[in-house]
Design an enzyme around this catalytic site. Structure first.
Site, PDB file in Angstrom:
ATOM      1  N   LYS A  25      75.091 -49.430 -29.856  1.00 56.65           N
ATOM      2  CA  LYS A  25      73.765 -49.299 -30.478  1.00 56.65           C
ATOM      3  C   LYS A  25      72.848 -48.554 -29.510  1.00 56.65           C
ATOM      4  CE  LYS A  25      70.689 -52.704 -30.800  1.00 56.65           C
ATOM      5  NZ  LYS A  25      69.375 -52.211 -30.434  1.00 56.65           N
ATOM      6  N   LYS A  74      64.778 -48.510 -35.973  1.00 55.63           N
ATOM      7  CA  LYS A  74      63.966 -49.454 -36.776  1.00 55.63           C
ATOM      8  C   LYS A  74      62.988 -48.671 -37.655  1.00 55.63           C
ATOM      9  CE  LYS A  74      64.566 -53.455 -33.798  1.00 55.63           C
ATOM     10  NZ  LYS A  74      65.191 -52.828 -32.615  1.00 55.63           N
ATOM     11  N   ASN A  86      59.675 -40.313 -47.743  1.00 56.91           N
ATOM     12  CA  ASN A  86      60.010 -38.946 -47.313  1.00 56.91           C
ATOM     13  C   ASN A  86      60.219 -38.876 -45.802  1.00 56.91           C
ATOM     14  OD1 ASN A  86      60.349 -36.074 -47.916  1.00 56.91           O
ATOM     15  ND2 ASN A  86      58.554 -35.871 -46.589  1.00 56.91           N
ATOM     16  N   VAL A 107      72.027 -62.865 -28.153  1.00 56.36           N
ATOM     17  CA  VAL A 107      72.997 -63.621 -27.344  1.00 56.36           C
ATOM     18  C   VAL A 107      72.816 -63.253 -25.867  1.00 56.36           C
ATOM     19  CG1 VAL A 107      75.476 -63.784 -26.803  1.00 56.36           C
ATOM     20  CG2 VAL A 107      74.702 -63.814 -29.178  1.00 56.36           C
ATOM     21  N   ALA A 156      70.895 -62.733 -22.774  1.00 53.08           N
ATOM     22  CA  ALA A 156      69.582 -62.602 -22.125  1.00 53.08           C
ATOM     23  C   ALA A 156      68.465 -63.324 -22.885  1.00 53.08           C
ATOM     24  CB  ALA A 156      69.237 -61.129 -21.949  1.00 53.08           C
ATOM     25  N   ARG A 184      71.493 -56.649 -22.219  1.00 57.54           N
ATOM     26  CA  ARG A 184      71.317 -56.843 -20.770  1.00 57.54           C
ATOM     27  C   ARG A 184      72.408 -57.666 -20.113  1.00 57.54           C
ATOM     28  NH1 ARG A 184      65.365 -59.009 -21.477  1.00 57.54           N
ATOM     29  NH2 ARG A 184      66.249 -59.374 -23.545  1.00 57.54           N
TER      30      ARG A 184
HETATM   31  O1  O7M Z   1      70.819 -58.536 -25.256  1.00 55.24           O
HETATM   32  P1  O7M Z   1      69.463 -57.901 -25.085  1.00 55.24           P
HETATM   33  O2  O7M Z   1      68.334 -58.829 -25.334  1.00 55.24           O
HETATM   34  O3  O7M Z   1      69.324 -57.150 -23.807  1.00 55.24           O
HETATM   35  O4  O7M Z   1      69.368 -56.745 -26.188  1.00 55.24           O
HETATM   36  C1  O7M Z   1      69.253 -57.016 -27.544  1.00 55.24           C
HETATM   37  C2  O7M Z   1      69.174 -55.731 -28.317  1.00 55.24           C
HETATM   38  O5  O7M Z   1      69.008 -56.048 -29.689  1.00 55.24           O
HETATM   39  C3  O7M Z   1      68.007 -54.811 -27.950  1.00 55.24           C
HETATM   40  O6  O7M Z   1      68.434 -53.471 -28.160  1.00 55.24           O
HETATM   41  C4  O7M Z   1      66.945 -55.172 -28.960  1.00 55.24           C
HETATM   42  O7  O7M Z   1      66.079 -54.092 -29.237  1.00 55.24           O
HETATM   43  C5  O7M Z   1      67.797 -55.502 -30.191  1.00 55.24           C
HETATM   44  N1  O7M Z   1      67.219 -56.461 -31.131  1.00 55.24           N
HETATM   45  C6  O7M Z   1      66.756 -57.674 -30.694  1.00 55.24           C
HETATM   46  O8  O7M Z   1      66.861 -58.029 -29.521  1.00 55.24           O
HETATM   47  N2  O7M Z   1      66.173 -58.515 -31.585  1.00 55.24           N
HETATM   48  C7  O7M Z   1      66.051 -58.233 -32.903  1.00 55.24           C
HETATM   49  O9  O7M Z   1      65.574 -59.039 -33.664  1.00 55.24           O
HETATM   50  C8  O7M Z   1      66.557 -57.015 -33.371  1.00 55.24           C
HETATM   51  C9  O7M Z   1      67.193 -56.173 -32.486  1.00 55.24           C
HETATM   52  C10 O7M Z   1      67.883 -55.074 -33.061  1.00 55.24           C
HETATM   53  O10 O7M Z   1      68.885 -54.582 -32.633  1.00 55.24           O
HETATM   54  O11 O7M Z   1      67.390 -54.648 -34.212  1.00 55.24           O
HETATM   55  C11 O7M Z   1      68.125 -53.732 -34.926  1.00 55.24           C
END
Ligand code: O7M
Length: 220
Positions: free
Chosen positions: A34, A62, A68, A171, A173, A193
């Site tokens: 991602k 997001k 459009n 999950v 961090a 993280r």
């Molecule tokens: O494990 P982390 O906390 O370092 O990263 C989590 C990732 O998931 C980070 O890229 C966030 O932007 C994303 N994320 C969330 O942590 N919480 C949400 O509710 C939604 C996202 C996300 O991926 O939305 C698509």
């Protein structure tokens, strides 16, 4: 996205070289990488193309605009090679359908955010999460994003979306547990993280895989 390990890497690093090195190191253990604003803003949209030649890519922009503008954003990132996009539900059905239609034209997946994983999401998102999950289904999304930090909310959202996919961040961090999120109905865990920030990302990934494996063996 082919499910092998139920894991998606949130690659929120800000250096192109680091992103590519981590992708090479971890590609066999994750079902998708991602990539979001932190990396794309630092490294440019070309990073999506580079990573997509190694692994499936979920572009996490997001997306939350008018139909459009949503379409233009989707075309840019899917044209760069992303296999899936992520959109917010709150701009409404026409905006989401614009993303779903664009995803379909590229043979890509659309995931819709329902309730986010951080504490602030309880303020505005939680009261609307069920409606947003329903809207995701009505709009033709492949699945939704739901919080591993609140497994009971994953369970509720699963009851609304049937067999659509749930991808679940939080999950490690953010304190969520891999096993609890999967037991509640998540299909994939999104982890950032605790892997890319670890002194040994490969070892941290293997620990996570062990937790996931033991969760699946407990089910049998
Ligand atoms: O494990 P982390 O906390 O370092 O990263 C989590 C990732 O998931 C980070 O890229 C966030 O932007 C994303 N994320 C969330 O942590 N919480 C949400 O509710 C939604 C996202 C996300 O991926 O939305 C698509």
């Amino acid at each position: 996205m082919n499910k092998k390990n139920s894991l998606i890497l949130a690659l929120d690093v800000v250096s192109r070289d680091k992103a590519l090195n981590l992708t090479e190191l971890l590609v066999d253990h994750f079902d998708a990488i991602k990539v979001g604003y932190p990396l794309i803003l630092h490294a440019g949209l070309g990073i999506v193309e580079e990573i997509s030649s190694i692994s499936p890519v979920i572009a996490d922009l997001k997306i939350a605009d008018t139909p459009n503008t949503n379409r233009l954003i989707c075309e840019a990132v899917l044209g760069a090679g992303a296999d899936a996009i992520i959109a917010q539900a709150f701009p409404g059905k026409d905006s989401l359908v614009a993303c779903a239609d664009c995803a379909e034209s590229f043979g890509a997946d659309l995931f819709v955010v329902t309730e986010m994983s951080h504490p602030g999401a309880e303020q505005f998102m939680a009261p609307l999460a069920e409606r947003m999950a329903r809207l995701a289904v009505e709009s033709g999304a492949s699945g939704v994003v739901a919080p591993a930090t609140r497994p009971e909310r994953i369970r509720l959202i699963r009851s609304i979306i049937g067999d659509k996919l749930i991808i679940s961040p939080g999950v490690g961090a953010q304190g969520g547990s891999a096993g609890e999120a999967l037991q509640a109905g998540a299909d994939y865990l999104i982890v950032g993280r605790s892997v890319y920030g670890s002194a040994d990302p490969l070892a941290s990934t293997k620990e996570l895989l062990d937790q996931i494996q033991s969760n699946y063996s407990n089910e049998i």
